[in-house]
Design a protein around this motif. Structure first.
Motif, PDB file in Angstrom:
ATOM      1  N   HIS A 136       8.130  19.195   6.855  1.00 29.32           N
ATOM      2  CA  HIS A 136       9.398  19.183   6.123  1.00 29.32           C
ATOM      3  C   HIS A 136      10.142  20.509   6.231  1.00 29.32           C
ATOM      4  N   ALA A 137       9.445  21.562   6.604  1.00 28.48           N
ATOM      5  CA  ALA A 137      10.108  22.845   6.806  1.00 28.48           C
ATOM      6  C   ALA A 137      10.809  22.896   8.164  1.00 28.48           C
ATOM      7  N   GLY A 138      10.592  21.865   8.990  1.00 29.84           N
ATOM      8  CA  GLY A 138      11.253  21.806  10.287  1.00 29.84           C
ATOM      9  C   GLY A 138      10.626  22.702  11.339  1.00 29.84           C
ATOM     10  N   GLU A 139       9.349  23.030  11.156  1.00 30.61           N
ATOM     11  CA  GLU A 139       8.688  23.950  12.083  1.00 30.61           C
ATOM     12  C   GLU A 139       8.170  23.275  13.355  1.00 30.61           C
ATOM     13  N   GLY A 140       8.174  21.966  13.389  1.00 26.97           N
ATOM     14  CA  GLY A 140       7.665  21.281  14.567  1.00 26.97           C
ATOM     15  C   GLY A 140       8.320  19.935  14.750  1.00 26.97           C
ATOM     16  N   SER A 141       8.035  19.312  15.874  1.00 26.94           N
ATOM     17  CA  SER A 141       8.623  18.014  16.191  1.00 26.94           C
ATOM     18  C   SER A 141       7.837  16.890  15.514  1.00 26.94           C
ATOM     19  N   TYR A 142       8.444  15.727  15.490  1.00 25.61           N
ATOM     20  CA  TYR A 142       7.762  14.556  14.940  1.00 25.61           C
ATOM     21  C   TYR A 142       6.514  14.248  15.764  1.00 25.61           C
ATOM     22  N   GLU A 143       6.607  14.401  17.062  1.00 25.82           N
ATOM     23  CA  GLU A 143       5.471  14.119  17.933  1.00 25.82           C
ATOM     24  C   GLU A 143       4.287  15.040  17.612  1.00 25.82           C
ATOM     25  N   GLU A 144       4.575  16.315  17.371  1.00 27.07           N
ATOM     26  CA  GLU A 144       3.507  17.252  17.016  1.00 27.07           C
ATOM     27  C   GLU A 144       2.938  16.921  15.643  1.00 27.07           C
ATOM     28  N   PHE A 145       3.816  16.552  14.717  1.00 26.96           N
ATOM     29  CA  PHE A 145       3.364  16.121  13.391  1.00 26.96           C
ATOM     30  C   PHE A 145       2.421  14.930  13.524  1.00 26.96           C
ATOM     31  N   ALA A 146       2.812  13.941  14.324  1.00 27.89           N
ATOM     32  CA  ALA A 146       1.995  12.739  14.497  1.00 27.89           C
ATOM     33  C   ALA A 146       0.622  13.094  15.060  1.00 27.89           C
TER      34      ALA A 146
ATOM     35  N   VAL B 291       0.847  -1.191   0.000  1.00 29.95           N
ATOM     36  CA  VAL B 291       0.000   0.000   0.000  1.00 29.95           C
ATOM     37  C   VAL B 291       0.884   1.243   0.000  1.00 29.95           C
ATOM     38  N   LEU B 292       0.811   2.023  -1.070  1.00 28.84           N
ATOM     39  CA  LEU B 292       1.547   3.283  -1.133  1.00 28.84           C
ATOM     40  C   LEU B 292       0.797   4.313  -0.296  1.00 28.84           C
ATOM     41  N   VAL B 293       1.501   4.945   0.649  1.00 29.84           N
ATOM     42  CA  VAL B 293       0.846   5.889   1.558  1.00 29.84           C
ATOM     43  C   VAL B 293       1.370   7.308   1.377  1.00 29.84           C
ATOM     44  N   ASP B 294       1.928   7.608   0.221  1.00 30.79           N
ATOM     45  CA  ASP B 294       2.371   8.959  -0.123  1.00 30.79           C
ATOM     46  C   ASP B 294       1.358   9.585  -1.071  1.00 30.79           C
ATOM     47  N   ARG B 295       1.182  10.890  -0.970  1.00 33.22           N
ATOM     48  CA  ARG B 295       0.229  11.597  -1.835  1.00 33.22           C
ATOM     49  C   ARG B 295       0.726  11.672  -3.275  1.00 33.22           C
ATOM     50  N   LEU B 296       2.041  11.828  -3.430  1.00 31.30           N
ATOM     51  CA  LEU B 296       2.632  11.951  -4.761  1.00 31.30           C
ATOM     52  C   LEU B 296       3.339  10.658  -5.146  1.00 31.30           C
ATOM     53  N   TRP B 297       3.333  10.358  -6.443  1.00 30.13           N
ATOM     54  CA  TRP B 297       4.038   9.169  -6.904  1.00 30.13           C
ATOM     55  C   TRP B 297       5.548   9.390  -6.720  1.00 30.13           C
ATOM     56  N   PRO B 298       6.267   8.376  -6.238  1.00 32.33           N
ATOM     57  CA  PRO B 298       7.715   8.522  -5.993  1.00 32.33           C
ATOM     58  C   PRO B 298       8.493   8.842  -7.263  1.00 32.33           C
TER      59      PRO B 298
ATOM     60  N   ILE C 180      -5.621   8.783   2.935  1.00 35.64           N
ATOM     61  CA  ILE C 180      -4.956   8.603   4.228  1.00 35.64           C
ATOM     62  C   ILE C 180      -3.572   9.253   4.257  1.00 35.64           C
ATOM     63  N   THR C 181      -3.240   9.994   3.230  1.00 41.93           N
ATOM     64  CA  THR C 181      -1.940  10.674   3.216  1.00 41.93           C
ATOM     65  C   THR C 181      -2.067  12.029   3.918  1.00 41.93           C
ATOM     66  N   PRO C 182      -0.969  12.520   4.479  1.00 37.53           N
ATOM     67  CA  PRO C 182      -1.036  13.835   5.129  1.00 37.53           C
ATOM     68  C   PRO C 182      -1.396  14.929   4.119  1.00 37.53           C
ATOM     69  N   SER C 183      -2.073  15.936   4.596  1.00 40.99           N
ATOM     70  CA  SER C 183      -2.418  17.062   3.722  1.00 40.99           C
ATOM     71  C   SER C 183      -1.136  17.744   3.243  1.00 40.99           C
ATOM     72  N   THR C 184      -1.250  18.449   2.140  1.00 46.73           N
ATOM     73  CA  THR C 184      -0.104  19.186   1.607  1.00 46.73           C
ATOM     74  C   THR C 184       0.405  20.183   2.638  1.00 46.73           C
ATOM     75  N   GLU C 185      -0.503  20.850   3.330  1.00 49.53           N
ATOM     76  CA  GLU C 185      -0.115  21.838   4.329  1.00 49.53           C
ATOM     77  C   GLU C 185       0.672  21.195   5.466  1.00 49.53           C
ATOM     78  N   LEU C 186       0.192  20.067   5.959  1.00 50.48           N
ATOM     79  CA  LEU C 186       0.874  19.393   7.059  1.00 50.48           C
ATOM     80  C   LEU C 186       2.241  18.867   6.609  1.00 50.48           C
ATOM     81  N   ARG C 187       2.268  18.313   5.434  1.00 47.04           N
ATOM     82  CA  ARG C 187       3.531  17.785   4.900  1.00 47.04           C
ATOM     83  C   ARG C 187       4.568  18.898   4.764  1.00 47.04           C
ATOM     84  N   ARG C 188       4.153  20.026   4.215  1.00 46.25           N
ATOM     85  CA  ARG C 188       5.074  21.153   4.056  1.00 46.25           C
ATOM     86  C   ARG C 188       5.532  21.703   5.406  1.00 46.25           C
ATOM     87  N   TRP C 189       4.606  21.799   6.353  1.00 46.45           N
ATOM     88  CA  TRP C 189       4.940  22.284   7.688  1.00 46.45           C
ATOM     89  C   TRP C 189       6.015  21.395   8.323  1.00 46.45           C
TER      90      TRP C 189
END
Length: 116
Positions: A55-65, A20-27, A44-53
């Motif tokens: 990957h920009a390093g604005e929050g921790s993995y725990e907050e992302f989760a 099951v591919l769980v990425d929004r964009l094809w690799p 079930i993929t993260p929204s574009t906004e969440l993904r960008r947030w």
């Protein structure tokens, strides 16, 4: 039944079960036939906004989760997640991501939710 997380670029293995591919964009750079993807539930993929947030390093993995789990509670995502749970009841499921760090990606959050 088990759920695994693997990089989509890794060769398919017999014990993968349903892939099951769980990425929004094809690799990038990966031919569809080489990926051996069985399902691609984009809901079930993260929204574009969440993904960008994240990957920009604005929050921790725990907050992302936390934010990602909140997105998965929405109707369309919850329904798609139930579809993956149904696959898991039938056999093994491998969640595929292009992330270079799958252990700190949305795929790991999904795997945890599917195991509970």
């Amino acid at each position: 039944m088990s759920v695994r997380v693997r990089r989509v670029y890794d060769p398919a293995e017999p014990e993968d079960g349903v892939r099951v591919l769980v990425d929004r964009l094809w690799p990038r750079g990966l031919a569809k036939d080489a990926a051996r993807v069985d399902e691609w539930p984009k809901a079930i993929t993260p929204s574009t906004e969440l993904r960008r947030w994240y990957h920009a390093g604005e929050g921790s993995y725990e907050e992302f989760a936390e934010r990602y789990e909140a997105e998965l509670a929405a109707d369309e995502a919850a329904e798609a997640l139930d579809g993956v749970r149904a696959l898991l009841r039938e056999g093994d499921v491998t969640l595929l991501t292009a992330s270079k760090t799958p252990h700190e990606s949305h795929a790991t959050v999904l795997a945890r939710l599917l195991r509970t």
